[in-house]
Enzyme design. Structure first.
Site, short mmCIF file in Angstrom:
data_model
loop_
_atom_site.label_atom_id
_atom_site.label_comp_id
_atom_site.label_asym_id
_atom_site.label_seq_id
_atom_site.Cartn_x
_atom_site.Cartn_y
_atom_site.Cartn_z
N SER A 182 4.04 31.93 46.83
CA SER A 182 4.37 33.22 46.04
C SER A 182 3.53 34.56 46.22
CB SER A 182 4.58 32.92 44.61
OG SER A 182 5.79 32.00 44.49
N LYS A 185 5.27 37.35 47.72
CA LYS A 185 6.01 38.39 46.91
C LYS A 185 5.39 39.71 47.09
CE LYS A 185 8.64 35.14 43.58
NZ LYS A 185 8.02 33.94 44.12
N SER A 240 6.64 34.88 38.50
CA SER A 240 6.89 34.58 39.96
C SER A 240 8.32 33.95 40.22
CB SER A 240 6.02 33.55 40.44
OG SER A 240 5.63 33.44 41.70
#
Length: 499
Positions: A182, A185, A240
């Site tokens: 993640s 991101k 997340s």
């Protein structure tokens, strides 16, 4: 404080194995079941729980028991589906299968053997930022009085850099292409944040949430509820939330376009180790990045005020479900979400790091634990990225990051840089119209790789903070914002926001 952690041995989230069993499809369409009485396991540090082995159940909208507990508790109650919802599920299922096919043909198959990281880095890697950064092993030049690197850092790859000058103080396999989890991101946010104002709203459609991988980390977005862009970004940064990522991707005309936009932005940032397949960082065959590239994404994102605000937020209120009382009056609940960045929010075995101001963590089966952090002490701002520690202990990625931060703040001014963080192509090689006299800061054609020893040091950084020799700010080509040298702002550190 609750410990939201699942031992690696029992974790089955984000494996990249996208089958079409009832269990997998259930997790792609809605929040996982509570661990109480549903067959789900305890949540990990991203609020994920193992998928229930029971048959698919669709959440009813409204009704008794439809409220959602705070995510810190890791509970997402489900209720039996009414007939109307079951009929609708057939449409949702079809949309989910279509969305999975749109992502890429590779998403329909299990990861190839190459998806698993090699035990050793390649003998030769990218030389972007300096030739030494392309070499395997640890790269550092200790001058007189410089502290030695901590010996208990077990990550496959890491980097310590001055966020303002761009100097890389030390690195270990900086350009090794690994699964990013993640932390990807950060690129998603840096690419899409400028597209909508915070106040823009989206009523979530069933198709918005189709295609999420089994075991995805979720903030708790619900179909047919309306959220502001501000709400969704809080869900992305704090929890997340892959569900928030998919809704924002839908606003950007879909996952396929979002992936293309992210790859294009990575190219503009000269992040050549990165290939995006899924915008949320979910394990996918061929999806890779590097400690160097993740640091570029953080540095670019931190130029944006909203990015800095979201990345430094410890906790916030997130909209829950709209409910009706017996008199027909509607009201909407909210629940608190907390940042899963343990250097920002703290945990039982990790203290809040002094001066920390973000940025993003991640954890998947292929990637292990990954983290990029930014901290400021004594007027110095450092970026540290750590990927996949070999030591399998609770919060190890944060502990190793903290050790590297400690070393970096002590070593600043006492080590020779071993490379530099390059700036975007448009900043390093600006057009005369965009840069004026500052255009001389960039040399060579776009993508030219600097040689070792040629990088800037101290206050003479080139890149995102380009033009320092003239004492001016540079207007990035194609952008509508000025770049500040001093960031993140101190007043954004560990900020707490509420509606």
């Amino acid at each position: 404080m609750n410990q939201l952690h699942t031992p690696k041995a029992s974790r089955n989230q984000e494996t990249g194995r996208l089958s079409f069993t009832e269990t997998d499809l259930s997790s792609q369409l809605r929040a996982p079941a509570s661990s109480r009485g549903s067959g789900g396991g305890p949540p990990d540090e991203h609020g994920r729980v193992s998928v229930s082995p029971h048959a698919v159940r669709i959440r009813a909208r409204g009704g008794e028991g439809g409220g959602r507990a705070p995510l810190a508790e890791g509970t997402f109650p489900l209720v039996p589906a009414p007939k109307k919802a079951l009929r609708r599920s057939l449409t949702v299922t079809s949309a989910a299968l279509t969305a999975l096919a749109v992502i890429s043909p590779a998403a329909l198959a299990a990861p190839s053997p190459s998806s698993s990281p090699s035990a050793t880095p390649p003998a030769s890697m990218s030389a972007v930022g300096g030739a030494r950064l392309g070499k395997p092993g640890t790269q550092v030049d200790l001058a007189g009085g410089a502290p030695v690197l901590p010996k208990d850092v077990t990550a496959r790859s890491w980097i310590v850099a001055d966020a303002e000058s761009g100097d890389v103080l030390a690195a270990h396999n900086a350009h090794w292409k690994l699964a990013p989890a993640s932390t990807l991101k950060m690129l998603f946010a840096d690419t899409l944040l400028p597209k909508w104002p915070k106040t823009a709203k989206r009523k979530v459609e069933f198709s918005d949430l189709a295609g999420m991988g089994a075991g995805s980390s979720l903030v708790g977005v619900k179909e047919e509820e309306t959220y502001t862009v501000h709400d969704l970004w809080l869900g992305v940064f704090l929890r997340s939330g892959n569900d928030a990522v998919h809704v924002l991707s839908a606003m950007n005309d879909g996952v396929e376009k979002t992936v293309a936009d992210m790859n294009a932005h990575a190219e503009e940032l000269q992040a050549g180790d990165t290939h995006v397949v899924s915008p949320d960082g979910y394990d996918m065959p061929g999806q890779v990045s590097s400690a160097y590239d993740l640091t570029l994404f953080a540095r670019s994102g931190l130029q944006k005020k909203d990015f800095r605000e979201y990345a430094s937020t410890v906790s916030a209120e997130f909209p829950g479900e709209t409910k009706k009382d017996k008199k027909g009056k509607t009201s909407r609940e909210s629940f608190e979400i907390q940042n899963t960045n343990r250097l920002l929010s703290g945990d039982s075995d990790v203290e809040v790091y002094p001066g920390i101001a973000g940025v993003k963590n991640g954890s998947t089966t292929n990637a292990g634990s990954t983290f990029t952090g930014v901290a400021e002490q004594g007027g110095k701002v450092l970026l540290v990225t750590v990927m996949n520690p070999a030591k399998d202990e609770h919060n190890e990625v944060y502990k190793e990051t903290a050790r590297l931060f400690d070393w970096g703040f002590k070593a600043t001014g006492k080590v020779q840089p071993v490379g530099r963080l390059v700036g975007p192509k448009s900043a390093e090689n600006p057009s005369p119209e965009a840069s004026g006299e500052a255009g001389g800061a960039g040399k060579g054609a776009a993508g030219t790789e600097p040689v070792a020893g040629a990088q800037a040091t101290g206050g003479g950084g080139v890149g995102i903070a380009a033009g320092i020799t003239a004492g001016v700010l540079v207007l990035l080509a194609g952008g509508a914002f000025l770049v500040n040298r001093k960031w993140p702002l101190p007043d954004l550190v560990r900020r707490r926001t509420r509606p």
